[in-house]
Design a protein around this motif. Structure first.
Motif, PDB file in Angstrom:
ATOM      1  N   ALA A  58       7.894   2.739 -19.177  1.00  0.00           N
ATOM      2  CA  ALA A  58       6.690   2.403 -18.410  1.00  0.00           C
ATOM      3  C   ALA A  58       7.071   2.176 -16.956  1.00  0.00           C
ATOM      4  CB  ALA A  58       6.030   1.150 -18.975  1.00  0.00           C
ATOM      5  N   VAL A  59       6.317   2.809 -16.048  1.00  0.00           N
ATOM      6  CA  VAL A  59       6.605   2.698 -14.616  1.00  0.00           C
ATOM      7  C   VAL A  59       5.323   2.315 -13.879  1.00  0.00           C
ATOM      8  CG1 VAL A  59       7.478   3.862 -12.559  1.00  0.00           C
ATOM      9  CG2 VAL A  59       8.401   4.470 -14.814  1.00  0.00           C
ATOM     10  N   GLY A  60       5.438   1.321 -13.005  1.00  0.00           N
ATOM     11  CA  GLY A  60       4.262   0.891 -12.264  1.00  0.00           C
ATOM     12  C   GLY A  60       4.599   0.184 -10.970  1.00  0.00           C
ATOM     13  N   ASP A  61       3.560  -0.342 -10.337  1.00  0.00           N
ATOM     14  CA  ASP A  61       3.720  -1.032  -9.053  1.00  0.00           C
ATOM     15  C   ASP A  61       3.516  -2.536  -9.237  1.00  0.00           C
ATOM     16  OD1 ASP A  61       0.925  -1.213  -9.307  1.00  0.00           O
ATOM     17  OD2 ASP A  61       0.620   0.604  -8.131  1.00  0.00           O
ATOM     18  N   ILE A  75      10.700  -5.587 -11.683  1.00  0.00           N
ATOM     19  CA  ILE A  75      11.300  -5.622 -13.018  1.00  0.00           C
ATOM     20  C   ILE A  75      11.971  -4.270 -13.206  1.00  0.00           C
ATOM     21  CG2 ILE A  75      10.849  -5.730 -15.496  1.00  0.00           C
ATOM     22  CD1 ILE A  75       8.352  -7.413 -14.816  1.00  0.00           C
ATOM     23  N   LEU A  76      13.265  -4.289 -13.437  1.00  0.00           N
ATOM     24  CA  LEU A  76      14.019  -3.039 -13.492  1.00  0.00           C
ATOM     25  C   LEU A  76      14.785  -2.931 -14.799  1.00  0.00           C
ATOM     26  CD1 LEU A  76      15.423  -3.017  -9.831  1.00  0.00           C
ATOM     27  CD2 LEU A  76      13.363  -1.888 -10.709  1.00  0.00           C
ATOM     28  N   GLY A  77      14.162  -2.289 -15.778  1.00  0.00           N
ATOM     29  CA  GLY A  77      14.848  -2.010 -17.022  1.00  0.00           C
ATOM     30  C   GLY A  77      14.671  -3.048 -18.115  1.00  0.00           C
ATOM     31  N   VAL A  85      10.636  -1.163 -19.039  1.00  0.00           N
ATOM     32  CA  VAL A  85       9.712  -1.292 -17.906  1.00  0.00           C
ATOM     33  C   VAL A  85      10.464  -1.280 -16.582  1.00  0.00           C
ATOM     34  CG1 VAL A  85       7.985  -2.766 -16.789  1.00  0.00           C
ATOM     35  CG2 VAL A  85       8.043  -2.579 -19.295  1.00  0.00           C
ATOM     36  N   TYR A  86       9.973  -0.417 -15.670  1.00  0.00           N
ATOM     37  CA  TYR A  86      10.409  -0.414 -14.271  1.00  0.00           C
ATOM     38  C   TYR A  86       9.167  -0.573 -13.404  1.00  0.00           C
ATOM     39  CZ  TYR A  86      15.187   1.277 -15.232  1.00  0.00           C
ATOM     40  OH  TYR A  86      16.488   1.387 -15.662  1.00  0.00           O
ATOM     41  N   CYS A  87       9.128  -1.588 -12.570  1.00  0.00           N
ATOM     42  CA  CYS A  87       7.997  -1.758 -11.656  1.00  0.00           C
ATOM     43  C   CYS A  87       8.443  -2.603 -10.456  1.00  0.00           C
ATOM     44  CB  CYS A  87       6.803  -2.407 -12.367  1.00  0.00           C
ATOM     45  SG  CYS A  87       7.184  -3.909 -13.295  1.00  0.00           S
ATOM     46  N   ARG A  88       7.720  -2.409  -9.359  1.00  0.00           N
ATOM     47  CA  ARG A  88       8.101  -3.101  -8.112  1.00  0.00           C
ATOM     48  C   ARG A  88       6.881  -3.215  -7.217  1.00  0.00           C
ATOM     49  NH1 ARG A  88      12.649  -0.028  -5.278  1.00  0.00           N
ATOM     50  NH2 ARG A  88      13.989  -1.108  -6.791  1.00  0.00           N
ATOM     51  N   ASP A  89       6.856  -4.266  -6.425  1.00  0.00           N
ATOM     52  CA  ASP A  89       5.759  -4.450  -5.475  1.00  0.00           C
ATOM     53  C   ASP A  89       5.746  -3.330  -4.431  1.00  0.00           C
ATOM     54  OD1 ASP A  89       5.269  -6.790  -6.810  1.00  0.00           O
ATOM     55  OD2 ASP A  89       5.760  -8.133  -5.146  1.00  0.00           O
ATOM     56  N   ALA A  90       4.538  -2.929  -4.033  1.00  0.00           N
ATOM     57  CA  ALA A  90       4.309  -2.051  -2.873  1.00  0.00           C
ATOM     58  C   ALA A  90       4.997  -0.699  -2.973  1.00  0.00           C
ATOM     59  CB  ALA A  90       4.742  -2.757  -1.585  1.00  0.00           C
ATOM     60  N   VAL A  91       5.018  -0.091  -4.165  1.00  0.00           N
ATOM     61  CA  VAL A  91       5.694   1.202  -4.323  1.00  0.00           C
ATOM     62  C   VAL A  91       4.684   2.305  -4.636  1.00  0.00           C
ATOM     63  CG1 VAL A  91       7.896   0.231  -5.029  1.00  0.00           C
ATOM     64  CG2 VAL A  91       6.161   0.731  -6.781  1.00  0.00           C
ATOM     65  N   GLY A  92       5.112   3.538  -4.290  1.00  0.00           N
ATOM     66  CA  GLY A  92       4.305   4.716  -4.565  1.00  0.00           C
ATOM     67  C   GLY A  92       5.102   5.742  -5.336  1.00  0.00           C
ATOM     68  N   PHE A  93       4.819   7.018  -5.054  1.00  0.00           N
ATOM     69  CA  PHE A  93       5.395   8.106  -5.834  1.00  0.00           C
ATOM     70  C   PHE A  93       6.920   8.088  -5.853  1.00  0.00           C
ATOM     71  CE2 PHE A  93       7.192  12.414  -5.898  1.00  0.00           C
ATOM     72  CZ  PHE A  93       6.817  12.798  -7.179  1.00  0.00           C
ATOM     73  N   GLY A  94       7.543   7.767  -4.730  1.00  0.00           N
ATOM     74  CA  GLY A  94       9.001   7.776  -4.666  1.00  0.00           C
ATOM     75  C   GLY A  94       9.645   6.869  -5.706  1.00  0.00           C
ATOM     76  N   LEU A  96       8.488   6.208  -8.648  1.00  0.00           N
ATOM     77  CA  LEU A  96       8.401   6.858  -9.956  1.00  0.00           C
ATOM     78  C   LEU A  96       9.629   7.720 -10.189  1.00  0.00           C
ATOM     79  CD1 LEU A  96       6.851   7.677 -12.537  1.00  0.00           C
ATOM     80  CD2 LEU A  96       5.693   9.429 -11.167  1.00  0.00           C
ATOM     81  N   GLU A  97       9.978   8.536  -9.216  1.00  0.00           N
ATOM     82  CA  GLU A  97      11.185   9.369  -9.333  1.00  0.00           C
ATOM     83  C   GLU A  97      12.433   8.501  -9.483  1.00  0.00           C
ATOM     84  OE1 GLU A  97      10.599  13.425  -6.917  1.00  0.00           O
ATOM     85  OE2 GLU A  97      10.543  11.641  -5.627  1.00  0.00           O
ATOM     86  N   GLU A  98      12.476   7.428  -8.711  1.00  0.00           N
ATOM     87  CA  GLU A  98      13.625   6.523  -8.759  1.00  0.00           C
ATOM     88  C   GLU A  98      13.761   5.886 -10.146  1.00  0.00           C
ATOM     89  OE1 GLU A  98      14.714   2.131  -6.982  1.00  0.00           O
ATOM     90  OE2 GLU A  98      13.612   3.517  -5.679  1.00  0.00           O
ATOM     91  N   ALA A  99      12.649   5.440 -10.697  1.00  0.00           N
ATOM     92  CA  ALA A  99      12.684   4.772 -11.996  1.00  0.00           C
ATOM     93  C   ALA A  99      13.123   5.717 -13.099  1.00  0.00           C
ATOM     94  CB  ALA A  99      11.306   4.188 -12.311  1.00  0.00           C
ATOM     95  N   VAL A 100      12.592   6.942 -13.081  1.00  0.00           N
ATOM     96  CA  VAL A 100      12.992   7.926 -14.087  1.00  0.00           C
ATOM     97  C   VAL A 100      14.486   8.226 -13.965  1.00  0.00           C
ATOM     98  CG1 VAL A 100      12.739  10.337 -14.811  1.00  0.00           C
ATOM     99  CG2 VAL A 100      10.705   8.952 -14.335  1.00  0.00           C
ATOM    100  N   GLY A 101      14.969   8.332 -12.721  1.00  0.00           N
ATOM    101  CA  GLY A 101      16.388   8.579 -12.507  1.00  0.00           C
ATOM    102  C   GLY A 101      17.245   7.415 -12.972  1.00  0.00           C
TER     103      GLY A 101
END
Length: 225
Positions: A58-61, A75-77, A85-94, A96-101
């Motif tokens: 799960a990836v979100g902002d 929250i990272l991993g 779960v990977y999520c972070r304040d104030a994030v966009g599309f970039g 998402l790529e970072e979390a999948v990687g």
């Protein structure tokens, strides 16, 4: 012998007078058609096969951060109910790529995505990226972006980037993409809009209370079953 013939002739005359001489025998085709109808009916009444999501990422902002905690910025991993779960304040599309990687493309089977609020209505980067994951055999579950409240938006930037119409614009593109590909949609926008217990923050018009917003997580999990 004559008596037997007389009896047979009497029976034939009686039969013809009752039926008009027409005998409607069942056709083989009718029997087959009835069998097919029953077969279709049986299929229609069966419980649909459950989708197997396997390992879920799960990836979100920031709103996703708020689902799990009210005092962190990322929250990272971490794993909640078997979902990474990977999520972070104030994030966009970039992000998402970072979390999948960071998770690793071979370490999940399904992407549960809660992205989009910080993309200001623009879905254009997400569609091709999701397509690339589908092409690699991944499943995707998309959550619509929750509403904002224009009257509470607290500064000029927010007023011109986080209006509710932008959330609707993003969701329209997201839903169109998902429906075309048969991707599952979890409609958080409608759920939050109709909720009396998940409240839009009067401080910024973007985030939700109470925090952690466990109700949203429970709703998401229920829609994955």
């Amino acid at each position: 012998m004559e008596n037997i013939f007389s009896i047979i002739i009497a029976m034939i005359v009686s039969f013809v007078s009752v039926t008009g001489g027409m005998v409607n025998l069942p056709k083989a085709a009718d029997t087959k058609e009835a069998a097919v109808t029953e077969s279709v009916k049986a299929v229609d009444e069966t419980v649909p096969e459950q989708v197997e999501y396997g390992r879920i990422l799960a990836v979100g902002d920031s709103r996703t951060v708020d689902i799990f905690t009210g005092d962190q910025s990322e929250i990272l991993g971490a794993v909640y109910d078997g979902i990474t779960v990977y999520c972070r304040d104030a994030v966009g599309f970039g992000f998402l790529e970072e979390a999948v990687g960071s998770c690793g493309i071979n370490n999940f089977d399904t992407l549960l995505t809660l992205m989009g609020c910080n993309s200001y209505g623009d879905f254009s980067k997400y569609g091709p990226y999701y397509d690339s994951l589908l092409a690699q055999g991944k499943k995707i579950v998309v959550c619509t972006v929750g509403p904002t409240e224009d009257r509470y938006l607290s500064n000029e930037f927010d007023m011109t980037h986080y209006e509710n119409v932008r959330q609707i614009q993003y969701n329209n593109s997201l839903v169109a993409w998902a429906k075309e590909r048969g991707v599952k949609i979890i409609d958080l926008y409608s759920y939050i809009s109709n909720s009396s217990t998940v409240i839009v923050s009067e401080a910024d018009g973007i985030h939700y209370f109470p925090q952690p917003t466990t109700e949203l997580w429970n709703y998401i999990k229920a829609n994955l079953k």
